[in-house]
Motif scaffolding. Structure first.
Motif, PDB file in Angstrom:
ATOM      1  N   ALA A 134      35.834  50.093  37.453  1.00  0.00           N
ATOM      2  CA  ALA A 134      36.616  49.320  38.423  1.00  0.00           C
ATOM      3  C   ALA A 134      36.992  50.170  39.637  1.00  0.00           C
ATOM      4  O   ALA A 134      36.874  49.718  40.781  1.00  0.00           O
ATOM      5  CB  ALA A 134      37.868  48.749  37.756  1.00  0.00           C
ATOM      6  N   ILE A 135      37.411  51.394  39.403  1.00  0.00           N
ATOM      7  CA  ILE A 135      37.794  52.285  40.505  1.00  0.00           C
ATOM      8  C   ILE A 135      36.587  52.576  41.390  1.00  0.00           C
ATOM      9  O   ILE A 135      36.654  52.468  42.617  1.00  0.00           O
ATOM     10  CB  ILE A 135      38.414  53.590  39.964  1.00  0.00           C
TER      11      ILE A 135
ATOM     12  N   ALA B 295      33.841  50.840  41.619  1.00  0.00           N
ATOM     13  CA  ALA B 295      33.390  49.609  42.271  1.00  0.00           C
ATOM     14  C   ALA B 295      34.208  49.337  43.532  1.00  0.00           C
ATOM     15  O   ALA B 295      33.653  48.929  44.568  1.00  0.00           O
ATOM     16  CB  ALA B 295      33.492  48.429  41.306  1.00  0.00           C
ATOM     17  N   ARG B 296      35.509  49.562  43.480  1.00  0.00           N
ATOM     18  CA  ARG B 296      36.334  49.378  44.680  1.00  0.00           C
ATOM     19  C   ARG B 296      35.931  50.368  45.769  1.00  0.00           C
ATOM     20  O   ARG B 296      35.819  50.005  46.943  1.00  0.00           O
ATOM     21  CB  ARG B 296      37.826  49.517  44.346  1.00  0.00           C
ATOM     22  N   LEU B 297      35.691  51.613  45.386  1.00  0.00           N
ATOM     23  CA  LEU B 297      35.251  52.622  46.351  1.00  0.00           C
ATOM     24  C   LEU B 297      33.925  52.198  46.983  1.00  0.00           C
ATOM     25  O   LEU B 297      33.763  52.244  48.207  1.00  0.00           O
ATOM     26  CB  LEU B 297      35.102  53.982  45.649  1.00  0.00           C
TER      27      LEU B 297
ATOM     28  N   ARG C 255      32.585  49.121  47.146  1.00  0.00           N
ATOM     29  CA  ARG C 255      32.779  47.922  47.962  1.00  0.00           C
ATOM     30  C   ARG C 255      33.396  48.284  49.307  1.00  0.00           C
ATOM     31  O   ARG C 255      32.933  47.841  50.365  1.00  0.00           O
ATOM     32  CB  ARG C 255      33.656  46.910  47.227  1.00  0.00           C
ATOM     33  N   ASP C 256      34.433  49.108  49.288  1.00  0.00           N
ATOM     34  CA  ASP C 256      35.118  49.496  50.518  1.00  0.00           C
ATOM     35  C   ASP C 256      34.229  50.342  51.426  1.00  0.00           C
ATOM     36  O   ASP C 256      34.431  50.381  52.637  1.00  0.00           O
ATOM     37  CB  ASP C 256      36.415  50.239  50.206  1.00  0.00           C
TER      38      ASP C 256
ATOM     39  N   PRO D 274      31.337  40.897  44.721  1.00  0.00           N
ATOM     40  CA  PRO D 274      31.287  41.611  43.452  1.00  0.00           C
ATOM     41  C   PRO D 274      30.747  40.793  42.297  1.00  0.00           C
ATOM     42  O   PRO D 274      30.567  41.298  41.213  1.00  0.00           O
ATOM     43  CB  PRO D 274      32.753  41.972  43.199  1.00  0.00           C
TER      44      PRO D 274
ATOM     45  N   GLN E  97      30.159  40.092  37.767  1.00  0.00           N
ATOM     46  CA  GLN E  97      30.849  41.336  37.447  1.00  0.00           C
ATOM     47  C   GLN E  97      31.160  41.420  35.959  1.00  0.00           C
ATOM     48  O   GLN E  97      31.577  40.436  35.370  1.00  0.00           O
ATOM     49  CB  GLN E  97      32.128  41.482  38.269  1.00  0.00           C
TER      50      GLN E  97
ATOM     51  N   LEU F 294      37.404  43.518  39.393  1.00  0.00           N
ATOM     52  CA  LEU F 294      37.570  44.645  40.301  1.00  0.00           C
ATOM     53  C   LEU F 294      39.020  44.696  40.733  1.00  0.00           C
ATOM     54  O   LEU F 294      39.509  45.542  41.309  1.00  0.00           O
ATOM     55  CB  LEU F 294      36.652  44.477  41.526  1.00  0.00           C
TER      56      LEU F 294
END
Length: 178
Positions: free
Chosen positions: A156-157, A159-161, A163-164, A171, A174, A178
């Motif tokens: 999750a961490i 994936a956020r990195l 995505r950003d 997403p 999944q 996320l």
């Protein structure tokens, strides 16, 4: 895989201490996070490489075989392989050439675009992908070296990195929120 003896201290903790001591306080946490992820990647890739070595596969070669095996017909345009693996076209082309040489895939002209190529999985390639996947599942993926909860948090961490950073916009689908 042979392991060297553990160091008496965590080199990343020492690096962070040095960063703080040198007054780079604002960058210390970020440096530690980046280097930690890079070191974890080295450790995990070493395990993957050890599992794939008996099959004569690098991870790049395995990824192409597995991606083709996941496709409905075992055939994908080279451009789709490049996009899905998120690597440079030159890397995929080089990997594909070795897989063609070894009889694991074929490379044919695209039926509608004379400039493009289609990659097609051979029976030998499918068999090798399946056997290598069994080994990876048993030797690496079933026990990655962290709890399922930690694995979910890490995914999750990261994936956020990703995505950003613009790696993807949607997403879904999944495996975890996320």
């Amino acid at each position: 895989m042979s392991r060297s003896r553990p160091l008496p201290i965590d080199p990343l903790a020492e690096a962070k201490r040095q960063w703080l001591e040198h007054g780079w306080t604002d960058a210390a946490d970020g440096m530690t996070a980046v280097i930690s992820v890079m070191r974890a990647q080295q450790l995990l890739l070493a395990r993957v490489d050890t599992s794939l070595k008996p099959f004569g596969l690098s991870f790049a070669r395995y990824e192409v075989l597995r991606l083709l095996a996941f496709s409905r017909s075992g055939v994908l345009p080279l451009s789709s392989v490049v996009a899905r693996l998120q690597v440079h076209a030159t890397s995929v082309t080089s990997t594909a050439e070795r897989l063609v040489r070894d009889g694991l895939i074929t490379r044919e002209p695209h039926p509608h675009d004379g400039r493009a190529a289609m990659l097609s999985l051979t029976a030998a390639g499918r068999d090798l992908a399946e056997r290598a996947t069994v080994a990876l599942n048993e030797e690496v993926f079933a026990a990655p070296g962290m709890t399922p909860a930690d694995a979910a948090d890490l995914v999750a961490i990261v994936a956020r990195l990703r995505r950003d950073a613009g790696d993807f916009t949607d997403p879904r689908p999944q495996p975890d929120p996320l």
